[in-house]
Design an enzyme around this catalytic site. Sequence first.
Site, PDB file in Angstrom:
ATOM      1  CB  SER A 250      82.488  15.846  42.034  1.00  0.00           C
ATOM      2  OG  SER A 250      81.986  17.632  42.034  1.00  0.00           O
TER       3      SER A 250
ATOM      4  CB  THR B 198      81.282  21.349  35.533  1.00  0.00           C
ATOM      5  OG1 THR B 198      81.997  22.126  35.989  1.00  0.00           O
ATOM      6  CG2 THR B 198      81.858  19.605  34.388  1.00  0.00           C
TER       7      THR B 198
ATOM      8  N   GLY C  61      86.583  39.462  37.599  1.00  0.00           N
ATOM      9  CA  GLY C  61      87.087  38.594  37.107  1.00  0.00           C
ATOM     10  C   GLY C  61      85.106  38.693  36.601  1.00  0.00           C
TER      11      GLY C  61
ATOM     12  CE  LYS D 251      78.804  24.893  35.694  1.00  0.00           C
ATOM     13  NZ  LYS D 251      79.019  26.245  37.447  1.00  0.00           N
TER      14      LYS D 251
ATOM     15  N   GLY E 147      81.417  33.111  34.097  1.00  0.00           N
ATOM     16  CA  GLY E 147      80.377  32.493  34.052  1.00  0.00           C
ATOM     17  C   GLY E 147      80.591  32.425  36.054  1.00  0.00           C
ATOM     18  CB  ALA E 148      82.515  31.845  38.778  1.00  0.00           C
TER      19      ALA E 148
ATOM     20  CG  LEU F 121      85.113  31.709  43.541  1.00  0.00           C
ATOM     21  CD1 LEU F 121      84.448  31.964  42.379  1.00  0.00           C
ATOM     22  CD2 LEU F 121      84.357  31.967  44.888  1.00  0.00           C
TER      23      LEU F 121
ATOM     24  CG  ASN G 137      75.257  23.554  40.006  1.00  0.00           C
ATOM     25  OD1 ASN G 137      74.625  22.964  39.911  1.00  0.00           O
ATOM     26  ND2 ASN G 137      76.386  23.057  41.103  1.00  0.00           N
TER      27      ASN G 137
ATOM     28  N   GLY H 131      88.575  27.868  47.696  1.00  0.00           N
ATOM     29  CA  GLY H 131      86.937  27.380  47.121  1.00  0.00           C
ATOM     30  C   GLY H 131      86.518  26.134  48.213  1.00  0.00           C
TER      31      GLY H 131
END
Length: 286
Positions: A21, A66, A129, A70, A132-133, A229, A91, A252
């Site tokens: 980031s 992150t 999965g 979160k 959280g994602a 992702l 986020n 991703g």
Amino acid sequence: MISSKTSFIALIGNPVSHSLSPIMQNAAFQYLGLDLIYIAIPCKDEDLELVLNSLKKINCKGLNITIPHKEKVFNLCSEISPIANKLKAINTLKLNSKKEWSATNTDLEGFIYPLKNFNLARKNSIVLGSGGAAKSVIQGLINLNLSKISVISRNKSSLDKLIKNFENQIELQSFLSNDNQAQNLIEEADLVVNATPVGMKTAKNEMNLLPYGDYFWRSLNSKTIVYDLIYNPSPTHLLKFSANKGCMTIDGLQMLVAQGLKSLSFWTNGLEVPFHIMNDALKNHL
């Protein structure tokens, strides 16, 4: 140029040393001519409240949040957007006029961004999965009007909890990864999204793995879009495997950039930067 008037935006999490980031956000600030810098701040669970309260008092203009904060950050915010409430995850934060934290979640818009050019309405999808994602992924697929969403996970308790989150919106199919029926879904899927960490670059360097093992993917066909992702490595082993099968693939990195664009717009009350500014900065770095 950093001056005595420069303010900052920070990423808060643990760990944060791997984050890309700062690379893309600082490129965007420079492009826009903003007197801002973006830094990463490691923060333990027990320090979260102290750190967020302290950052209110200095020249911090906003935050990204992150893992693992979160959900925990909810209690430290005075305003929370509807989408953050819906996803039960935050986020992005900025200070409001009362010097309190306002919160939102840009992961959903980031996930959808690379899919906007595909007509996925009434199509079949699989989400791998149940962490959280996967919440943002499922909400994104609902928003894109997919007719059938199947979720496959190794963990029954987290899978059941995830399905319950969406019980009033859509009927989701759920399967454990060792279920033969789950493996057969691969053949019919128009879109498969990997929301597991399998294939991510780590210290153990176990990158040459496919989620749920090679056998699980035996019936993947070329009409399926495969979206991973994970952005490091790029491409992942899954995307290389899928491309060799003739599949359209999405990495991703596109989601990372798109959610970063939305965070930047939130901090600056609507300023926008072209996608390629952040994307090129990351590609040059990698």
